[in-house]
Design a protein around this motif. Sequence first.
Motif, PDB file in Angstrom:
ATOM      1  N   PRO A  93       0.827  -1.210   0.000  1.00 34.79           N
ATOM      2  CA  PRO A  93       0.000   0.000   0.000  1.00 34.79           C
ATOM      3  C   PRO A  93       0.862   1.262   0.000  1.00 34.79           C
ATOM      4  O   PRO A  93       1.910   1.317   0.624  1.00 34.79           O
ATOM      5  N   GLY A 113      -6.429  -5.230  -6.146  1.00 38.00           N
ATOM      6  CA  GLY A 113      -6.049  -3.903  -5.678  1.00 38.00           C
ATOM      7  C   GLY A 113      -6.427  -2.789  -6.638  1.00 38.00           C
ATOM      8  O   GLY A 113      -7.156  -2.984  -7.617  1.00 38.00           O
ATOM      9  N   PHE A 114      -5.902  -1.597  -6.336  1.00 36.92           N
ATOM     10  CA  PHE A 114      -6.168  -0.396  -7.126  1.00 36.92           C
ATOM     11  C   PHE A 114      -4.836   0.258  -7.462  1.00 36.92           C
ATOM     12  O   PHE A 114      -3.944   0.342  -6.624  1.00 36.92           O
ATOM     13  N   LYS A 131      -8.406  -0.826 -11.688  1.00 37.94           N
ATOM     14  CA  LYS A 131      -8.967  -1.680 -10.632  1.00 37.94           C
ATOM     15  C   LYS A 131      -8.974  -3.127 -11.116  1.00 37.94           C
ATOM     16  O   LYS A 131      -8.555  -3.425 -12.247  1.00 37.94           O
ATOM     17  N   ASN A 148       0.468   2.329  -6.116  1.00 34.92           N
ATOM     18  CA  ASN A 148      -0.593   1.633  -5.387  1.00 34.92           C
ATOM     19  C   ASN A 148      -1.313   2.682  -4.545  1.00 34.92           C
ATOM     20  O   ASN A 148      -0.787   3.181  -3.558  1.00 34.92           O
ATOM     21  N   ASP A 150      -4.094   2.344  -2.820  1.00 27.13           N
ATOM     22  CA  ASP A 150      -4.851   1.848  -1.664  1.00 27.13           C
ATOM     23  C   ASP A 150      -4.005   1.950  -0.397  1.00 27.13           C
ATOM     24  O   ASP A 150      -2.798   1.735  -0.425  1.00 27.13           O
ATOM     25  N   GLU A 151      -4.642   2.248   0.717  1.00 28.29           N
ATOM     26  CA  GLU A 151      -3.911   2.400   1.976  1.00 28.29           C
ATOM     27  C   GLU A 151      -3.805   1.107   2.769  1.00 28.29           C
ATOM     28  O   GLU A 151      -3.056   1.055   3.742  1.00 28.29           O
ATOM     29  N   GLN A 153      -4.298  -2.357   1.067  1.00 25.41           N
ATOM     30  CA  GLN A 153      -4.310  -3.567   0.246  1.00 25.41           C
ATOM     31  C   GLN A 153      -3.147  -3.582  -0.731  1.00 25.41           C
ATOM     32  O   GLN A 153      -2.823  -2.561  -1.347  1.00 25.41           O
TER      33      GLN A 153
END
Length: 458
Positions: A93, A113-114, A131, A148, A150-151, A153
């Motif tokens: 993350p 994830g994103f 995504k 990345n 996401d915080e 994942q």
Amino acid sequence: MTPHSVILLLLLAIAALTCRGGSGFAGHSEFEEQWREHEGHHGEEEEQEGIFLLEKSKKILQTEAGEVSLQSRKRYAMKPPRDLHIVFISMEPKSFFVPQYLDSDSVFYVLRGFAKVGWVHHGDFVEKNLKIGDVYRIPGGSVFYLLNTDEGQRLHISCGLDTSYSLSSGSFQSFFVAGGEDPVPVLAAFDDRVLSVAFNVSRSELDTILSRQSRGPIIYIEDRGHKRGRSPSFFSFPNEGSWDWGDVIESFNRWRRRPDGFNIFKKKPDFRNGYGWSLAVDSYDYPALKEPDIGIFYVNLSAGAMMAPHFNPRATEYGIVTRGEGRIQIAFPNGTNAMDVSVGVGDVFWVPQYYPVCQIADRSGPMEFFGFTSSARKNRPQFLAGRNSIFNIMKSRSLASAFNLSEKRFKEILQSQGESVILPPLTRSPTTPEREREREKEREEEREHSFFSFLAFK
């Protein structure tokens, strides 16, 4: 020359090719010849079973913020005619894969994830949010980065790299345009005086740019509270504090929206029944795939179900198991088994163009696999079993003769399977005792007919 003479010459030419064992009907494929070479040196059964199965991924880059791994062929496995590289990227993350460019076209597929991908397209800066299920292409020679966003994942991406035009045959190369001590950017190769003039800065300022980064190609973009000391953020400069990611994006004043991605789960499956579904993404769905000439496919099989034996007349396929377990069977042109192996999550296999294959999900649960194909054109797999098989399509009386069966018997066999493409698991014998007795009586009548026909001939 009379028509009869032309036909005679054609027949003689075909016979000559067949006797030579060249490209005629009796010829052996390049793959089989290659396998015989390997078999002479590696005759163990486990090796013989996995000639189309790639090795477990090998890490080629690793930092505390992420890693990159490459799937390679086993030392005894056969080489595909077009060697697509399958690469996996895993990022923690709030991590950042520093700007670089490759000598190969790449097609990204987000497994989990994103992500945010930024790259230079025709002189403009392009940024896209990605995504799960998104497909995105980055041309070779285009500078790009990955973030990345996401915080909590991890980000997992699979890449198909076309190395056809790479500088080194059968491999690919990264050229980092940012970094310092690790990674070393390509700018570091130039003389200090040259760079001072090029950037119009002093040598001390130049040293500040090219010596601060030492955390590797994948780094954290903010201090996540780790106790271990770390150098300032990659986007920090002396006496200026730490930059916010939004400030970095705003600094690209030529930001414009350009090429889009494609999410495979927004596409309706090309086929679906009670035993699974499948879909393919080609250049018609996502035009950006046309230039690298790479396609995408995804298959979902319910427990025990199987993709009917089929072959792809247009492309070589690279499959990656993402869920469950099962078996992969591949046939040689001469009717012998080329591979029969058990596969599970993370296994990567490839299927040569024209080679028949069958994928079977384990009875314990469903199996899913996706992958890349060596053609972005619409693939039309040819099925050898099922309601939509080539035998049902051809509907020729001569087909029964090819199997040395009566037309009635052959038709009964073809009609026994009512499903297409994805077939149900074998839960019971498809032939009841009563039906078996009827078939035995028919076979007896056929034998008697053949016997009396033989007597009449005599």
